[in-house]
Scaffold this motif. Structure first.
Motif, short mmCIF file in Angstrom:
data_model
loop_
_atom_site.label_atom_id
_atom_site.label_comp_id
_atom_site.label_asym_id
_atom_site.label_seq_id
_atom_site.Cartn_x
_atom_site.Cartn_y
_atom_site.Cartn_z
N ILE A 117 -62.28 36.80 12.58
CA ILE A 117 -61.78 37.62 11.65
C ILE A 117 -61.07 36.79 10.29
CG2 ILE A 117 -60.47 39.55 10.84
CD1 ILE A 117 -60.72 40.95 13.75
N GLN A 118 -60.39 35.92 10.67
CA GLN A 118 -59.41 35.12 9.71
C GLN A 118 -60.45 34.34 8.84
OE1 GLN A 118 -58.49 31.65 9.66
NE2 GLN A 118 -57.78 32.13 7.72
N GLN A 119 -61.15 33.64 9.73
CA GLN A 119 -62.01 32.74 8.97
C GLN A 119 -62.94 33.59 8.08
OE1 GLN A 119 -62.52 29.00 9.08
NE2 GLN A 119 -60.39 29.73 9.40
N VAL A 120 -63.69 34.63 8.59
CA VAL A 120 -64.60 35.25 7.60
C VAL A 120 -63.88 36.13 6.43
CG1 VAL A 120 -66.20 37.28 7.65
CG2 VAL A 120 -66.08 35.88 9.74
N CYS A 121 -62.80 36.57 6.84
CA CYS A 121 -62.10 37.22 5.70
C CYS A 121 -61.68 36.25 4.57
CB CYS A 121 -60.94 38.04 6.11
SG CYS A 121 -61.42 39.48 7.02
N GLU A 122 -61.23 34.90 5.02
CA GLU A 122 -60.77 33.90 4.09
C GLU A 122 -62.13 33.67 2.86
OE1 GLU A 122 -59.60 29.10 3.90
OE2 GLU A 122 -59.60 30.42 5.88
N VAL A 123 -63.15 33.39 3.72
CA VAL A 123 -64.29 33.18 2.94
C VAL A 123 -64.71 34.49 1.92
CG1 VAL A 123 -66.74 32.67 3.01
CG2 VAL A 123 -65.37 31.40 4.39
#
Length: 258
Positions: free
Chosen positions: A239-245
């Motif tokens: 979730i963190q990685q996808v939301c950052e992008v």
């Protein structure tokens, strides 16, 4: 009270970064649970590292190289903590069918083809989005880096409030956080810490990437719930990685076409 809050903050620092703490910090499941309010502050630390590396590197190299070095800086600072979770999710959901198989693959420390392909594409997308932001405006790039790291961590942390933890192994790093949901006062504290850079930049447009990130979190948690019944630590990292992008791409779209 200040000492207690400092312990909560340092616990979050030790959990999510490789920053050495020069003195012993007490640990318990309760302390780990209450440290969640400071997850956005970890975003500030990681975002500040990204900005610092970019600024220093840009005096010597092109914007593209400076961005690559800034991404490397954040990976080294966090020990690829969230990236590792993302690769595990790619492997488990890409190669597993049914909850039992997915969970078995997720526990495997080895990385497979789905994980390699997924993390390469994710990092490439992150790099290209930041490059385009850099060509639009340096100040926009720097505030977006910070906002992206802070907001994505806030979005990931909210999954702890809205969904059930499903991994039952004792060695899971996220289990202490999931044993008892933190208070909504902690959630409010996290939200306040998250929106500070929005106010400082003085642009209402950033509220749109914020909500896009949360929508991304909602979709991912629904997907995880459908297939495994809830979330794991690897799911939070994803979730963190996808939301950052998502934050980078939404910001790029807004400033490029509005």
């Amino acid at each position: 009270m200040i000492k207690r809050e400092l312990i909560y903050f340092l616990t979050a620092v030790m959990f999510f970064t490789r920053i050495p703490i020069p003195f012993k910090v007490p640990y318990s499941s309760e302390i780990m649970n209450k440290s969640q309010k400071y997850f956005p502050l970890i975003g500030y630390i990681v975002g500040a590292m990204s900005v610092l590396v970019y600024i220093c590197a840009s005096y010597l190299f092109s914007k593209e190289i400076a961005i690559v070095l800034s991404i490397i800086g954040t990976v080294l600072l966090t020990g690829a903590f969230h990236e590792d979770g993302f690769t595990d999710i790619c492997d488990s959901f890409g190669g597993g069918y049914g909850k039992e198989k997915i969970m078995t693959i997720m526990k495997d420390s080895r990385i497979g083809a789905y994980g390699v392909i997924g993390i390469v594409l994710l990092l490439l997308l992150k790099f290209l989005a930041l490059v385009e932001l850099a060509h639009l405006s340096t100040s926009l790039l720097l505030i977006t880096m910070i906002n992206g790291h802070v907001t994505s961590r806030f979005a990931a942390a909210t999954a702890i409030y809205t969904h059930k933890y499903v991994r039952d192994t004792d060695d899971s790093k996220s289990k202490p956080m999931a044993q008892q949901k933190p208070s909504y006062t902690s959630l409010l504290c996290s939200l306040i810490l998250t929106i500070i850079p929005y106010i400082l930049f003085d642009s209402w447009l950033f509220i749109i990437p914020f909500f896009v990130c949360y929508l991304g979190k909602m979709y991912l948690t629904m997907y995880f719930k459908k297939h495994i019944g809830g979330y794991t630590g690897d799911c939070l990292g994803t979730i963190q990685q996808v939301c950052e992008v998502l934050f980078y791409l939404t910001t790029l779209t807004l400033w490029k076409f509005m």
